[in-house]
Write an enzyme that holds these catalytic residues in place. Sequence first.
Site, PDB file in Angstrom:
ATOM      1  N   TRP A 160       0.678  -1.494  -0.090  1.00  0.00           N
ATOM      2  CA  TRP A 160      -0.093   0.009   0.023  1.00  0.00           C
ATOM      3  C   TRP A 160       0.797   1.360   0.120  1.00  0.00           C
ATOM      4  CZ3 TRP A 160      -4.230  -0.764  -2.293  1.00  0.00           C
ATOM      5  CH2 TRP A 160      -4.928  -1.771  -2.034  1.00  0.00           C
ATOM      6  N   LYS A 218     -12.861  -1.855   5.933  1.00  0.00           N
ATOM      7  CA  LYS A 218     -12.200  -2.604   6.673  1.00  0.00           C
ATOM      8  C   LYS A 218     -12.777  -2.556   8.276  1.00  0.00           C
ATOM      9  CE  LYS A 218      -9.268  -2.828   3.407  1.00  0.00           C
ATOM     10  NZ  LYS A 218      -8.184  -2.068   2.696  1.00  0.00           N
ATOM     11  N   ASP A 250      -2.178   6.590   6.065  1.00  0.00           N
ATOM     12  CA  ASP A 250      -3.390   5.737   5.645  1.00  0.00           C
ATOM     13  C   ASP A 250      -3.822   4.815   6.373  1.00  0.00           C
ATOM     14  OD1 ASP A 250      -5.029   3.964   4.101  1.00  0.00           O
ATOM     15  OD2 ASP A 250      -3.451   3.393   2.479  1.00  0.00           O
TER      16      ASP A 250
HETATM   17  C1  LIG Z   1      -7.676  -1.617   1.443  1.00  0.00           C
HETATM   18  C2  LIG Z   1      -6.638  -0.693   1.518  1.00  0.00           C
HETATM   19  C3  LIG Z   1      -6.536   0.283   0.543  1.00  0.00           C
HETATM   20  C4  LIG Z   1      -7.243   0.209  -0.534  1.00  0.00           C
HETATM   21  O1  LIG Z   1      -8.574   0.749  -0.508  1.00  0.00           O
HETATM   22  P1  LIG Z   1      -9.681   0.894  -1.672  1.00  0.00           P
HETATM   23  O2  LIG Z   1     -11.019   1.327  -0.952  1.00  0.00           O
HETATM   24  O3  LIG Z   1      -9.667  -0.280  -2.265  1.00  0.00           O
HETATM   25  O4  LIG Z   1      -8.969   1.968  -2.603  1.00  0.00           O
HETATM   26  C5  LIG Z   1      -5.356   1.355   0.754  1.00  0.00           C
HETATM   27  N1  LIG Z   1      -4.600   1.325   1.806  1.00  0.00           N
HETATM   28  C6  LIG Z   1      -4.780   0.477   2.609  1.00  0.00           C
HETATM   29  C7  LIG Z   1      -3.822   0.298   3.886  1.00  0.00           C
HETATM   30  C8  LIG Z   1      -5.758  -0.560   2.933  1.00  0.00           C
HETATM   31  O5  LIG Z   1      -5.736  -1.628   3.521  1.00  0.00           O
END
Ligand SMILES: *Cc1c(COP(=O)(O)O)cnc(C)c1O
Length: 360
Positions: free
Chosen positions: A102, A196, A172
């Site tokens: 990520w 999540k 993030d």
């Molecule tokens: C799941 C995730 C993403 C991507 O999320 P999307 O909603 O599919 O764009 C980005 N960063 C992290 C840390 C994630 O767990």
Amino acid sequence: MSRAFNFCAGPATLPEPVLRQARDEMLDWRGTGMSVMEMSHRSDEFVAIAEEAEQDLRDLAGISDDYAVLFMQGGASSQFSTVPLNLLGDKTSADYINTGIWSKKAIAEARRYADVNVAASSENTGFTTVPDPARWATRPDAAYLHYTPNETIGGLEFGFVPETAGVPLVADMSSTLLSRPLDVSKFGLIYAGAQKNIGPSGLVVVIIRKDLLGKARKETPTMMNYQVIADNDSMYNTPATYSWYLAGLVFKWLKAQGGVQAMGDINARKARKLYEFIDNSEFYANPIDPSARSWMNVPFTLADDALNGAFLKGADARGLLNLKGHRSVGGMRASLYNAMPEAGVDALINYMAEFAKEQG
Ligand SMILES: *Cc1c(COP(=O)(O)O)cnc(C)c1O
């Protein structure tokens, strides 16, 4: 068919009481004769739902009035470009920490707009460690420092919040926000894709310190301009109303569980149990440095990859779903978000013990 334990990394399991409430309110939300999905986003009813969700999130995460809370769309990935477009201001460079897939995606996207300085990377350990902050090559003139506190795919998590000496810290937190207490005041901006720990996919929650608003480059698409979204209470266009409502139900559920403090205690216990079991087993292994193991995503391998198929088949048969690891890393991964009950972790450990024994 009863509910299984779903260990998917995302979209992930939601609290059962939330789904039941959504079901009960589906056709007629509180006597309005409509589903939330069918309401105008400008209606008093929906505005109340939206405001209550924001307030509950503020209460849960301890977000002060110095911050705006935005309910945006496009998932966390859209923020990979929204962040540099908005935060570079009159600067050209930004610092990034690379701890996995990520981080890499965020870096690749930021490179389209910024002179990206990868101030530290743990690629040399196969992303099994968090780089020692004493050795980060950060730049004092960086517009911000971006990191990924929890790498959802690798199962690597920072056990600390970086110090940045005044440079805005951007995180993030897609897979860790609300999993435990957090000092939001240390951050310039936090974003989290909802699927999540928060709600349905597509929605992304952004928490931004208000002094960072209003610096978007002029070519920034209006829909990606934080100032515009903030000025319009996240309703510049039609927001993801149903997802926002569902996130609100999740926030209420979290409050009823005792908030992030109680959740953090449960999550710590769930993760500890599973790692302890793995560490004490000859059959299973987790590659991550023990000081940087994720509470939310626990990757593990079997003694022999040839057994992966049989392991997953047996797990499915017991209602332990989606344990297959990410295609890029293989093996298994158990995601233990807030909505995964401790009983799910116990059932997983029991199955893992049984399977290892069967294999001798
Ligand atoms: C799941 C995730 C993403 C991507 O999320 P999307 O909603 O599919 O764009 C980005 N960063 C992290 C840390 C994630 O767990």
